[in-house]
Design a protein around this motif. Structure first.
Motif, PDB file in Angstrom:
ATOM      1  N   LYS A 125       0.766  -1.277  -0.065  1.00 34.81           N
ATOM      2  CA  LYS A 125       0.054  -0.024   0.048  1.00 34.81           C
ATOM      3  C   LYS A 125       0.930   1.233  -0.238  1.00 34.81           C
ATOM      4  O   LYS A 125       0.578   2.037  -0.615  1.00 34.81           O
ATOM      5  N   SER A 126       2.027   1.066   0.566  1.00 35.94           N
ATOM      6  CA  SER A 126       3.013   2.334   0.559  1.00 35.94           C
ATOM      7  C   SER A 126       3.350   2.692  -0.776  1.00 35.94           C
ATOM      8  O   SER A 126       3.712   3.863  -1.028  1.00 35.94           O
ATOM      9  N   ILE A 127       3.545   1.644  -1.766  1.00 39.65           N
ATOM     10  CA  ILE A 127       4.077   2.061  -3.021  1.00 39.65           C
ATOM     11  C   ILE A 127       2.763   2.669  -3.927  1.00 39.65           C
ATOM     12  O   ILE A 127       3.169   3.828  -4.521  1.00 39.65           O
ATOM     13  N   ALA A 128       1.673   2.302  -3.370  1.00 38.81           N
ATOM     14  CA  ALA A 128       0.496   3.081  -4.008  1.00 38.81           C
ATOM     15  C   ALA A 128       0.518   4.384  -3.623  1.00 38.81           C
ATOM     16  O   ALA A 128       0.153   5.599  -4.315  1.00 38.81           O
ATOM     17  N   THR A 129       0.826   4.734  -2.396  1.00 35.14           N
ATOM     18  CA  THR A 129       0.956   6.000  -1.754  1.00 35.14           C
ATOM     19  C   THR A 129       1.826   6.866  -2.685  1.00 35.14           C
ATOM     20  O   THR A 129       1.741   8.119  -2.822  1.00 35.14           O
ATOM     21  N   ARG A 130       3.236   6.233  -2.744  1.00 33.54           N
ATOM     22  CA  ARG A 130       4.142   7.182  -3.485  1.00 33.54           C
ATOM     23  C   ARG A 130       3.884   7.512  -4.698  1.00 33.54           C
ATOM     24  O   ARG A 130       3.980   8.469  -5.229  1.00 33.54           O
ATOM     25  N   LEU A 131       3.180   6.468  -5.553  1.00 33.10           N
ATOM     26  CA  LEU A 131       2.865   6.800  -6.784  1.00 33.10           C
ATOM     27  C   LEU A 131       1.543   7.876  -6.900  1.00 33.10           C
ATOM     28  O   LEU A 131       1.496   8.605  -7.877  1.00 33.10           O
ATOM     29  N   GLY A 132       0.681   7.907  -5.848  1.00 32.70           N
ATOM     30  CA  GLY A 132      -0.292   8.760  -5.965  1.00 32.70           C
ATOM     31  C   GLY A 132       0.562  10.022  -5.806  1.00 32.70           C
ATOM     32  O   GLY A 132      -0.239  11.123  -6.340  1.00 32.70           O
ATOM     33  N   GLU A 133       1.188  10.357  -4.818  1.00 32.98           N
ATOM     34  CA  GLU A 133       2.003  11.611  -4.467  1.00 32.98           C
ATOM     35  C   GLU A 133       2.435  12.309  -5.802  1.00 32.98           C
ATOM     36  O   GLU A 133       2.733  13.577  -5.984  1.00 32.98           O
ATOM     37  N   GLN A 134       3.042  11.404  -6.762  1.00 36.73           N
ATOM     38  CA  GLN A 134       3.762  11.857  -8.033  1.00 36.73           C
ATOM     39  C   GLN A 134       2.798  11.853  -9.150  1.00 36.73           C
ATOM     40  O   GLN A 134       2.965  12.591 -10.227  1.00 36.73           O
ATOM     41  N   GLY A 135       1.605  11.820  -8.794  1.00 39.18           N
ATOM     42  CA  GLY A 135       0.450  12.078  -9.870  1.00 39.18           C
ATOM     43  C   GLY A 135       0.350  11.057 -10.779  1.00 39.18           C
ATOM     44  O   GLY A 135      -0.077  11.099 -11.917  1.00 39.18           O
ATOM     45  N   LEU A 136       0.908   9.576 -10.283  1.00 39.79           N
ATOM     46  CA  LEU A 136       0.770   8.560 -11.361  1.00 39.79           C
ATOM     47  C   LEU A 136      -0.411   7.715 -11.276  1.00 39.79           C
ATOM     48  O   LEU A 136      -0.781   7.003 -12.010  1.00 39.79           O
ATOM     49  N   LEU A 137      -1.011   7.826  -9.924  1.00 36.48           N
ATOM     50  CA  LEU A 137      -2.017   6.920  -9.662  1.00 36.48           C
ATOM     51  C   LEU A 137      -3.130   7.426  -9.235  1.00 36.48           C
ATOM     52  O   LEU A 137      -2.985   8.677  -8.431  1.00 36.48           O
ATOM     53  N   VAL A 138      -4.399   7.033  -9.647  1.00 34.11           N
ATOM     54  CA  VAL A 138      -5.619   7.835  -9.242  1.00 34.11           C
ATOM     55  C   VAL A 138      -6.010   7.316  -7.812  1.00 34.11           C
ATOM     56  O   VAL A 138      -6.161   6.171  -7.343  1.00 34.11           O
ATOM     57  N   ASP A 139      -6.430   8.284  -6.860  1.00 29.15           N
ATOM     58  CA  ASP A 139      -7.029   7.840  -5.560  1.00 29.15           C
ATOM     59  C   ASP A 139      -8.322   7.345  -5.779  1.00 29.15           C
ATOM     60  O   ASP A 139      -9.191   7.843  -6.365  1.00 29.15           O
ATOM     61  N   PRO A 140      -8.525   6.198  -5.495  1.00 28.80           N
ATOM     62  CA  PRO A 140      -9.868   5.369  -5.655  1.00 28.80           C
ATOM     63  C   PRO A 140     -10.862   6.095  -5.131  1.00 28.80           C
ATOM     64  O   PRO A 140     -12.195   6.145  -5.639  1.00 28.80           O
ATOM     65  N   ASP A 141     -10.672   6.694  -3.670  1.00 25.54           N
ATOM     66  CA  ASP A 141     -11.868   7.354  -3.326  1.00 25.54           C
ATOM     67  C   ASP A 141     -12.379   8.834  -4.028  1.00 25.54           C
ATOM     68  O   ASP A 141     -13.626   8.933  -4.364  1.00 25.54           O
ATOM     69  N   VAL A 142     -11.613   9.460  -4.541  1.00 27.66           N
ATOM     70  CA  VAL A 142     -11.510  10.553  -5.441  1.00 27.66           C
ATOM     71  C   VAL A 142     -12.306  10.106  -6.563  1.00 27.66           C
ATOM     72  O   VAL A 142     -13.118  10.684  -7.185  1.00 27.66           O
ATOM     73  N   ALA A 143     -11.732   9.027  -7.371  1.00 25.36           N
ATOM     74  CA  ALA A 143     -12.299   8.523  -8.531  1.00 25.36           C
ATOM     75  C   ALA A 143     -13.659   8.248  -8.383  1.00 25.36           C
ATOM     76  O   ALA A 143     -14.504   8.491  -9.144  1.00 25.36           O
ATOM     77  N   LYS A 144     -14.224   7.599  -7.350  1.00 26.86           N
ATOM     78  CA  LYS A 144     -15.549   7.168  -6.887  1.00 26.86           C
ATOM     79  C   LYS A 144     -16.471   8.278  -7.072  1.00 26.86           C
ATOM     80  O   LYS A 144     -17.405   8.421  -7.423  1.00 26.86           O
ATOM     81  N   ARG A 145     -16.083   9.441  -6.105  1.00 25.58           N
ATOM     82  CA  ARG A 145     -16.886  10.523  -6.052  1.00 25.58           C
ATOM     83  C   ARG A 145     -17.350  11.140  -7.316  1.00 25.58           C
ATOM     84  O   ARG A 145     -18.203  11.627  -7.553  1.00 25.58           O
ATOM     85  N   ARG A 146     -15.835  11.427  -8.012  1.00 27.76           N
ATOM     86  CA  ARG A 146     -16.209  12.217  -9.435  1.00 27.76           C
ATOM     87  C   ARG A 146     -16.838  11.285 -10.240  1.00 27.76           C
ATOM     88  O   ARG A 146     -17.767  12.182 -11.226  1.00 27.76           O
ATOM     89  N   LEU A 147     -16.864  10.011 -10.459  1.00 24.41           N
ATOM     90  CA  LEU A 147     -17.746   9.302 -11.170  1.00 24.41           C
ATOM     91  C   LEU A 147     -19.090   9.326 -11.029  1.00 24.41           C
ATOM     92  O   LEU A 147     -19.889   9.491 -11.897  1.00 24.41           O
TER      93      LEU A 147
END
Length: 304
Positions: A125-147
């Protein structure tokens, strides 16, 4: 009872189709914006585990770790669908440590259970956090809200259609085409709110493509290409991209219940073809950290 809004049946159906098309375009636009890149700076310092996550998610990270530990002769894969420790190996990173810890709890750990367990650990999970901080990964919670926000116009249109449908039933008007429209609207709404396939941002996809092509000048460091070997191939292509035919078949059978080297992880044939050839009857050794030579066979002792 008259039809509401003073529209005849054909007029309402025609307007409904137009409104549905507009609502669909809005939902698609929102979906595209979810994956929009944040910033133009190229991705930097992507390691094997980060590339594995971008390529196949949490499970792919564990697959790459397994390939690394088997190559380092820290784990042994058996034909009975299990993995076991060899001696008392030391881990090089947090994911490897999580794999070794899980394997140490059982004398013979099934590969499928091991991957499912480790994929949920903090190390992955920490890998996902690092990728999200670099703007490479979509935050699942943000994606659900926007969709969900993206289908609001479609939901409003659906409710209007339901009111018209109920009124049509009450006055005995034909509602066959309106029923079809409501079903189509409902299906589109369900499909457009699913975020399971939205994982990487456009920037993340570019970084992954840069690593696949070996273009380290594009900003994303491509250690899988620069270092080569089984770990990089598995990180980008999954277990089915492992260059050792015997080990690949065993791992695929254990992890996905299939002996096919081409299924399960969705590996690209490009990576398989660039390693060991599987057309001959012989197979490559799986141990000792050996890698494939250009066009020749692989040496090394068996590790399975």
């Amino acid at each position: 009872m008259d039809q509401p809004w003073g529209l005849s049946g054909p007029e309402f159906l025609r307007i409904y189709w137009i409104a549905l098309g507009v609502a669909l375009l809005f939902a698609v636009f929102v979906r595209m914006r979810v994956r929009a890149s944040r910033g133009d700076e190229p991705a930097r310092d992507l390691g094997i585990d980060e590339l594995a996550y971008l390529s196949g998610g949490p499970r792919r990270v564990v697959e790459a770790s397994l390939a690394r530990l088997i190559e380092a002769e820290a784990l042994r894969s058996t034909r009975r669908g299990t993995v076991s420790l060899i001696g008392k190996p030391r881990s090089a990173n947090a994911v490897d440590a999580a794999v070794l810890e899980d394997a140490s709890r059982y004398s013979k750990r099934t590969l499928n259970l091991l991957m499912a367990t480790v994929a949920q650990t903090g190390a992955v999970k920490s890998i996902a956090t690092r990728l999200g901080e670099q703007g490479l990964l979509v935050d699942p919670d943000v994606a659900k809200r926007r969709l969900r926000l993206g289908i609001v116009p479609m939901l409003v249109l659906f409710l209007i259609g339901v009111v018209r449908w109920v009124n049509g039933i009450a006055i005995g008007a034909p509602v066959g085409w309106l029923t079809l429209q409501l079903v189509v609207t409902a299906l589109l709404g369900v499909l457009l709110t699913r975020s399971g396939r939205i994982r990487n941002t456009a920037k993340g996809d570019r970084a992954l493509q840069s690593a696949r092509s070996g273009d380290t000048g594009g900003g994303a460091l491509g250690p899988a290409v620069a270092v080569g070997g089984a770990v990089g191939l598995v990180a980008l292509g999954g277990l089915s991209a492992h260059p050792d035919l015997t080990l690949r078949t065993a791992l695929m059978t254990q992890a996905y219940g299939t002996g096919s080297a081409g299924g399960g992880s969705g590996a690209s044939s490009t990576y398989v073809g660039s390693s060991c050839s599987s057309s001959s009857g012989s197979s490559c050794g799986s141990g000792g950290g050996s890698s494939c030579g250009g066009g020749g066979g692989c040496g090394g002792g068996g590790g399975s």
